[in-house]
Design a protein around this motif. Structure first.
Motif, short mmCIF file in Angstrom:
data_model
loop_
_atom_site.label_atom_id
_atom_site.label_comp_id
_atom_site.label_asym_id
_atom_site.label_seq_id
_atom_site.Cartn_x
_atom_site.Cartn_y
_atom_site.Cartn_z
N ASP A 1 -10.78 0.10 5.89
CA ASP A 1 -11.71 -0.28 5.02
C ASP A 1 -11.29 -1.95 4.96
N MET A 2 -12.21 -2.59 5.73
CA MET A 2 -12.08 -3.86 6.12
C MET A 2 -12.11 -4.73 4.65
N SER A 3 -12.80 -4.33 3.87
CA SER A 3 -12.95 -5.30 2.57
C SER A 3 -11.67 -5.12 1.81
N THR A 4 -10.86 -4.38 1.57
CA THR A 4 -9.56 -4.13 1.10
C THR A 4 -8.44 -4.16 2.12
N ARG A 5 -8.68 -4.27 3.20
CA ARG A 5 -7.68 -4.05 4.37
C ARG A 5 -6.35 -5.15 3.97
N ASN A 6 -5.09 -4.70 3.86
CA ASN A 6 -4.06 -5.76 3.84
C ASN A 6 -3.04 -5.07 4.82
N VAL A 7 -3.06 -5.84 6.26
CA VAL A 7 -2.30 -5.08 7.32
C VAL A 7 -0.81 -5.34 7.00
N ARG B 1 -5.57 9.24 3.95
CA ARG B 1 -5.86 8.17 2.79
C ARG B 1 -5.11 6.92 3.33
N ALA B 2 -4.17 6.94 3.88
CA ALA B 2 -3.47 5.71 4.35
C ALA B 2 -4.43 5.08 5.69
N LEU B 3 -4.79 5.86 6.46
CA LEU B 3 -5.67 5.46 7.49
C LEU B 3 -7.00 4.87 6.91
N ARG B 4 -7.58 5.67 6.17
CA ARG B 4 -8.50 5.02 5.70
C ARG B 4 -8.48 3.86 5.14
N SER B 5 -7.55 3.56 4.23
CA SER B 5 -7.36 2.16 3.78
C SER B 5 -7.38 1.08 4.94
N LEU B 6 -6.63 1.46 5.93
CA LEU B 6 -6.62 0.55 6.94
C LEU B 6 -7.86 0.21 7.55
N ASN C 1 0.74 -1.02 0.03
CA ASN C 1 -0.09 0.07 -0.02
C ASN C 1 0.78 1.32 0.04
N GLN C 2 0.58 2.17 -0.76
CA GLN C 2 1.23 3.38 -0.86
C GLN C 2 0.28 4.62 -1.00
N SER C 3 0.40 5.66 -0.02
CA SER C 3 -0.60 6.93 0.04
C SER C 3 0.59 8.33 -0.04
N GLY C 4 -0.37 9.09 -0.55
CA GLY C 4 0.22 10.48 -0.49
C GLY C 4 -0.08 11.37 0.64
#
Length: 221
Positions: free
Chosen positions: A48-54, A41-46, A34-37
């Motif tokens: 989101d359980m549907s796309t979450r990759n810890v 945005r990075a926190l939202r990706s974490l 995962n990469q975020s600017g």
């Protein structure tokens, strides 16, 4: 760790993100998942359980648009408590270093580090160690030395305790110390008890001897 180390990169500079992305792809033991600017945005990706990759580790810049890296650090620690965090930044500001480490960062690397140093730092932290750029490590060591010196020579005994110990060393009794300092004998006894506890000694001669060895007394005393 036999499987690949999963990494999240939080960095607002697209060119530097690309440099790190290429470097990680060239290492069979590392995977950029995962990469975020921005930190938001990075926190939202974490979340989101549907796309979450810890990730196993987060590379976090400090100078980010919106929420800064320092502001984001506790949020990442709460969102993925089992993930380690390495600050990867241009800032060698002492306050930033101390704040990041106090907030739980396991490493603090400057962007002047080589990609190999960054990859080595990632592996060191995931294996349970910590990783600091040489300049940062030097600053931390100096800070610890200064703190140790202050504890030994200044903070170990209070000013009044030091005065009491000096008078004890001159052979004065509790009543005489109380009269000279203008305090009660009960207060003197309390100071003496604290002195023995702090210096870890059983009596006045041992306390005076230890104080001299620690440099608590001026050399001409």
């Amino acid at each position: 760790m036999n499987r690949k180390i999963k990494i999240m990169l939080v960095e607002d500079n697209p060119e530097y993100r690309r440099v790190i992305e290429i470097a990680l792809k060239r290492d069979d033991g590392l995977e950029l998942v995962n990469q975020s600017g921005t930190a938001e945005r990075a926190l939202r990706s974490l979340q989101d359980m549907s796309t979450r990759n810890v990730p196993d580790l987060i590379l976090l810049d400090l100078n980010l648009p919106g929420m800064s890296g320092l502001e984001a650090l506790p949020h990442f620690a709460k969102a993925v408590p089992d993930s380690s965090i390495i600050v990867l930044t241009q800032s060698d500001n002492e306050a930033d270093v101390l704040k990041a480490i106090s907030l739980g960062a396991k490493g603090y690397l400057l962007k002047s580090a080589t990609v190999q140093q960054i990859k080595d730092g990632i592996k060191t932290v995931v294996e349970g160690g910590s990783s600091l750029s040489p300049a940062v490590a030097c600053f931390i060591l100096n800070k610890l030395k200064t703190k140790l010196s202050q504890n030994q020579k200044g903070d170990l005994l209070s000013e009044r305790e030091l005065e009491t110990l000096k008078l004890l060393g001159d052979g004065l009794q509790k009543k005489e110390i109380a009269d000279q300092l203008g305090i009660s004998t009960f207060t003197v006894a309390t100071h003496i008890r604290h002195i023995y506890e702090k210096l870890e000694v059983p009596n006045a001669p041992a306390a005076v001897n230890r104080a001299h060895r620690l440099g608590l007394f001026p050399k001409d005393d």
